[in-house]
Design a protein around this motif. Structure first.
Motif, PDB file in Angstrom:
ATOM      1  N   ASP A 117      -3.141   4.488   2.492  1.00  0.00           N
ATOM      2  CA  ASP A 117      -4.522   4.832   2.808  1.00  0.00           C
ATOM      3  C   ASP A 117      -5.331   3.633   3.284  1.00  0.00           C
ATOM      4  OD1 ASP A 117      -4.708   3.407   0.475  1.00  0.00           O
ATOM      5  OD2 ASP A 117      -6.027   4.833  -0.560  1.00  0.00           O
TER       6      ASP A 117
ATOM      7  N   SER B 299     -16.153   4.516   6.206  1.00  0.00           N
ATOM      8  CA  SER B 299     -15.505   5.672   6.820  1.00  0.00           C
ATOM      9  C   SER B 299     -16.523   6.729   7.147  1.00  0.00           C
ATOM     10  CB  SER B 299     -14.458   6.243   5.858  1.00  0.00           C
ATOM     11  OG  SER B 299     -15.074   6.626   4.656  1.00  0.00           O
TER      12      SER B 299
ATOM     13  N   ASP C 134       0.528   4.349  -0.899  1.00  0.00           N
ATOM     14  CA  ASP C 134       0.036   5.644  -0.439  1.00  0.00           C
ATOM     15  C   ASP C 134      -0.452   5.611   1.001  1.00  0.00           C
ATOM     16  OD1 ASP C 134      -2.194   4.137  -0.832  1.00  0.00           O
ATOM     17  OD2 ASP C 134      -3.161   5.492  -2.270  1.00  0.00           O
TER      18      ASP C 134
ATOM     19  N   ASP D   5       0.857  -1.195   0.000  1.00  0.00           N
ATOM     20  CA  ASP D   5       0.000   0.000   0.000  1.00  0.00           C
ATOM     21  C   ASP D   5       0.892   1.243   0.000  1.00  0.00           C
ATOM     22  OD1 ASP D   5      -2.094   1.774   0.255  1.00  0.00           O
ATOM     23  OD2 ASP D   5      -2.327   1.467   2.414  1.00  0.00           O
TER      24      ASP D   5
ATOM     25  N   ARG E 285      -5.927   0.933   1.612  1.00  0.00           N
ATOM     26  CA  ARG E 285      -6.636   0.302   0.508  1.00  0.00           C
ATOM     27  C   ARG E 285      -5.641   0.006  -0.608  1.00  0.00           C
ATOM     28  NH1 ARG E 285     -12.164   3.942  -0.022  1.00  0.00           N
ATOM     29  NH2 ARG E 285     -12.952   3.537   2.085  1.00  0.00           N
TER      30      ARG E 285
END
Length: 583
Positions: free
Chosen positions: A39, A170, A37, A35, A41
């Motif tokens: 985040d 979220s 970045d 992952d 996901r």
């Protein structure tokens, strides 16, 4: 040092070395590596880069992604990533992805796969070295291990659990603001569709930036369903149960959950006198309706339009159950016959049912052999389901209480009654059985049909458990239907607004209202639209009579182009972005 025993190992080279950490910690470490970045996901490009370490062929990795991203969210969270690693491990040893090979290996325990360049230990900067911070659920102690899988629901055979755990939705800022503040927020810089991760976020981005301002300006929420909130996009799939009293709606929910939900009461008399949303929660809890509708992260803010009379008869019941982690169930009051309910109910029962029907993923109409008549109110409830025919399933419950000959006559009478109401050549799927968690299927009255009931029961459960896999497609489908309806509404109102003179507006509006059917036909011919896509003329006229047409904004081509771009560019682009990255 003793090697880890692998029941599917074929030679010494396929035996995994013992791991220095648990599989959960190892997969968390690998997930954080993949992952890029951070985040929480893992999207397609990152997954392609990381999965190629396995050495598997592209077509095999395509099957791995499809099985791990079962709900087609377009990304993998930690539990889905762990499942992908297990699938890769089995494929490396057996040459097969998923299926019986995976089921057998899962039962025995799946060792981590061989990934080039990665050791089977936590990498620097992983969960352990970050002070125990779980990027998917906030801080946790360094001694805990992230939970990658949930326990199966009570009373449900393991083979029926075809869906993986979902990521928690979220939180989103409250949408309960004034209209002017809402419009101001829409003008702020926002992410583009390409930047959105997941179908829900992409649809939300399109809606709040391109569709919602037009719906607001042309009062679309008054003519159709209310304006959407962030909670509507983030909601779990739901199942709506409708039927007359004592047809087994609450008992059916108990059958699915394998337990009672908080506040349940089952009896031969009308027992459920309220709408109850049965949802997942860590503890048993009942939340009243007025509290639910002010929570923007819940998809029920639109129910406030039905007033306190309804909200006093609306609540949620939370309990910890595996099935409820994936879907929510909506129990409803039994439909009674006669005019009594029309007089005594303090809310519009028909409109409330229509509100839930538009937002749910599956609608179950329950009957039993002794309640086949369809009352006037039930007929109106069914009429609100038009346009949602693909969601409707018929359940003939308590079918084990009549013998084979009686069952044949009951089925014929049910289909005859439904044919008069649905007025469609297509027949709804009918499930015949007995759905009672407390009592098994009876074989004293109709032993011949017991295998049939068991097969029908299994088919219905598969239909229910397959809902999460279809939820993203359903969201896109419902969103497209709404956008098309909003486009036609804007074209109608723009056409009517154009006919309004500067003087004599009241008389001109009365003339337009009287000739509304003809105005619809003009709009249809001008924009080459299908007549079946237009709303009911009489209902539209009744709602429009409360508005001053001259107060609506004039329609220009840029507004329609904005909607057309959403349908022809933004949504297809989003769907392609969420597809299997290997296809």
């Amino acid at each position: 040092m003793e090697s880890h025993w692998d029941p599917f190992a074929t030679n010494a080279s396929t035996v995994h070395e013992p791991t220095s950490v648990s599989n959960d910690e190892l997969y968390l470490s690998w997930f954080q590596t993949a992952d890029t970045d951070g985040d929480g996901r893992l999207t397609g490009p990152d997954a392609v880069t990381f999965f190629q370490r396995s050495g598997l062929q592209r077509d095999a990795l395509a099957k791995v992604w499809a099985a791990a991203d079962y709900s087609r969210r377009g990304f993998l969270d930690l539990p889905a990533f762990a499942k992908a690693m297990e699938l890769i491990s089995v494929a490396q040893r057996t040459g097969k992805v998923g299926g019986e090979a995976y089921t057998q290996a899962k039962a025995m325990g799946v060792a981590p796969p061989r990934m080039a360049g990665l050791e089977k230990k936590a990498v620097p900067g992983s969960h352990t070295e970050r002070g125990g911070v779980n990027p998917f659920g906030g801080a946790e102690s360094s001694e805990s291990t992230p939970r990658l899988a949930s326990s199966p629901p009570v009373g449900v055979p393991p083979f029926k659990l075809a869906f993986p755990p979902q990521a928690e939705a979220s939180s989103h800022p409250s949408t309960a603001r004034t209209t002017s503040r809402r419009h101001q927020s829409l003008r702020r810089p926002v992410m583009t569709t390409k930047e959105a991760v997941g179908i829900s976020e992409g649809l939300k981005n399109i809606y709040f930036n391109k569709i919602r301002p037009l719906e607001d300006g042309y009062k679309f929420g008054h003519f159709f369903s209310p304006l959407l909130s962030a909670g509507d996009f983030e909601a779990k799939p739901s199942v709506l149960l409708l039927g007359q009293y004592s047809t087994g709606k609450s008992t059916f929910i108990k059958f699915l959950l394998g337990r009672d939900y908080p506040g349940i009461h089952i009896g031969p008399e009308p027992t459920t006198d309220r709408f109850v949303v049965v949802m997942h929660g860590p503890e048993e809890r009942r939340t009243p309706g007025n509290t639910l509708v002010v929570q923007p992260d819940k998809p029920y803010t639109g129910l406030s339009q039905f007033g306190n009379g309804f909200l006093s008869k609306f609540e949620s019941a939370q309990c910890d159950n595996r099935l409820l982690e994936e879907i929510s169930l909506v129990d409803t009051p039994g439909v009674l016959s006669g005019e009594k309910q029309r007089i005594e109910r303090t809310y519009d029962f028909i409109q409330v049912c229509g509100w839930f029907a538009a937002r749910c993923d599956l609608i179950l109409l329950l009957f039993d052999p002794y309640k086949l008549d369809i009352s006037d109110e039930f007929k109106e409830v069914i009429s609100t389901l038009r346009g949602h025919d693909d969601k409707v399933r018929i359940v003939l419950n308590k079918a084990d209480s009549v013998d084979q000959q009686q069952l044949m006559r009951v089925y014929g009478a049910l289909m005859w009654s439904l044919g008069k109401v649905f007025r469609s050549p297509e027949v709804c799927r009918v499930y015949i059985g007995s759905f009672n968690a407390s009592n098994p299927i009876r074989d004293d009255v109709n032993p011949t049909c017991k295998p049939l009931f068991e097969k029908e029961q299994e088919d219905l459960l598969h239909d229910l458990y397959d809902i999460p896999a279809r939820s993203c497609d359903r969201k896109v489908n419902e969103f497209v239907k709404r956008v098309r309806a909003a486009k036609i509404h804007c074209l109608i109102m723009g056409h009517l607004r154009k006919q309004m003179p500067y003087f004599g507006q009241k008389k001109a509006q009365e003339k337009l209202m009287d000739n509304l059917a003809n105005e619809f036909r003009q709009v249809q011919r001008e924009y080459h639209l299908h007549a079946g896509d237009f709303p009911d003329v009489n209902r539209y006229r009744d709602i429009l009579s409360a508005f001053d047409i001259s107060k609506f904004p004039k329609l220009d081509k840029s507004m329609i182009k904005q909607i057309d771009d959403s349908l022809s560019i933004d949504i297809p682009q989003l769907v392609r972005q969420m597809d299997n990255p290997y296809v």
